[in-house]
Write a protein that holds these residues in place. Structure first.
Motif, PDB file in Angstrom:
ATOM      1  N   HIS A  68      -8.345  -0.514  36.088  1.00 47.10           N
ATOM      2  CA  HIS A  68      -8.422   0.810  35.468  1.00 47.10           C
ATOM      3  C   HIS A  68      -7.307   0.971  34.442  1.00 47.10           C
ATOM      4  CE1 HIS A  68     -11.361   1.769  38.460  1.00 47.10           C
ATOM      5  NE2 HIS A  68     -10.504   1.532  39.433  1.00 47.10           N
ATOM      6  N   TRP A  69      -7.546   1.866  33.517  1.00 48.64           N
ATOM      7  CA  TRP A  69      -6.568   2.178  32.478  1.00 48.64           C
ATOM      8  C   TRP A  69      -6.021   3.573  32.702  1.00 48.64           C
ATOM      9  CZ3 TRP A  69      -4.979  -0.578  28.086  1.00 48.64           C
ATOM     10  CH2 TRP A  69      -5.590  -1.821  27.906  1.00 48.64           C
ATOM     11  N   ARG A  70      -4.780   3.776  32.299  1.00 42.55           N
ATOM     12  CA  ARG A  70      -4.160   5.103  32.216  1.00 42.55           C
ATOM     13  C   ARG A  70      -3.654   5.232  30.791  1.00 42.55           C
ATOM     14  NH1 ARG A  70      -5.633   8.441  35.863  1.00 42.55           N
ATOM     15  NH2 ARG A  70      -3.773   9.689  35.602  1.00 42.55           N
ATOM     16  N   GLU A 102     -11.590   3.794  31.068  1.00 41.69           N
ATOM     17  CA  GLU A 102     -12.218   2.519  31.403  1.00 41.69           C
ATOM     18  C   GLU A 102     -12.405   1.706  30.130  1.00 41.69           C
ATOM     19  OE1 GLU A 102     -16.497   2.329  32.321  1.00 41.69           O
ATOM     20  OE2 GLU A 102     -16.513   4.494  31.986  1.00 41.69           O
ATOM     21  N   ALA A 104      -7.260   8.979  32.983  1.00 45.09           N
ATOM     22  CA  ALA A 104      -7.795   7.693  33.411  1.00 45.09           C
ATOM     23  C   ALA A 104      -8.766   7.245  32.321  1.00 45.09           C
ATOM     24  CB  ALA A 104      -8.534   7.839  34.734  1.00 45.09           C
ATOM     25  N   SER A 152     -11.490   9.651  30.835  1.00 47.29           N
ATOM     26  CA  SER A 152     -12.193  10.354  31.911  1.00 47.29           C
ATOM     27  C   SER A 152     -12.874  11.623  31.413  1.00 47.29           C
ATOM     28  CB  SER A 152     -11.230  10.690  33.051  1.00 47.29           C
ATOM     29  OG  SER A 152     -10.134  11.447  32.558  1.00 47.29           O
TER      30      SER A 152
END
Length: 140
Positions: A75-77, A89, A87, A107
Motif C-alpha cells: 500500500h501507498w501513503r 494504490e 492511502a 483513497s
C-alpha cells in the motif's frame, strides 16, 4: 512481498521535465515560423503552442503531493500539498532509462501521476522503486 522495506521520498517537480517541455514548445514555435504558412496562421499556431506550454507546465509549479511512501504490504501513503495524508494504490508503474512514472489512485478517488527523474529523487530511491516494480510485475 513480506521482506520488502518501505520506500519513502519527498516529492518535488523535476526541473528537467519542465525544461524539456519548454524546449519542445520553443522548437515547435521556431518550426511554425520557419514554415511557409501565412502570417496569421503562424501567429495563431504559435499562440496555441505557447498556451499549451503554459497549460502543461502550470500543474508542475505546484506538485499534487509532498511525500510518498510505498509500505511493505504494497500500500501507498501520500501526503498532499495541504498536509493531509491519504492511502493510495499503485495503478501502474513504468521505468524507462533514469525515469520512473507512477500512477496512483488515492483513497478519495483522485488520480496522481508522479514523474521521478535524476533531479527530483535520488538514485537509491529510484533503484529500490525499480526493483520493487519489477518484483510486482513478476508476481502479477
Amino acid at each position: 512481498m513480506k521482506s520488502a522495506t518501505a520506500i519513502a521520498f519527498d516529492y518535488r517537480i523535476s526541473r528537467w521535465l519542465t525544461l524539456a517541455i519548454a524546449v519542445v514548445s520553443l522548437l515547435a514555435i521556431v518550426s511554425i515560423f520557419s514554415s511557409g504558412a501565412p502570417v496569421w496562421a503562424k501567429t495563431g499556431l504559435s499562440l496555441a503552442a505557447a498556451g499549451w506550454t503554459g497549460w502543461a507546465i502550470g500543474p508542475l509549479r505546484r506538485p499534487p503531493i509532498m511525500r510518498a511512501a510505498w509500505l511493505p504490504g504494497g500500500h501507498w501513503r501520500v501526503v498532499d500539498a495541504d498536509g493531509r495524508e491519504f492511502a493510495a494504490e499503485l495503478v501502474a508503474g513504468v521505468a524507462r532509462g533514469a525515469w520512473i512514472v507512477l500512477s496512483l489512485r488515492r483513497s478519495d478517488g483522485r488520480k496522481l501521476a508522479l514523474t521521478l527523474g535524476p533531479d527530483n529523487v535520488d538514485a537509491d530511491v529510484r533503484r529500490r522503486l525499480r526493483v520493487r516494480l519489477a518484483s510486482n510485475e513478476s508476481q502479477a
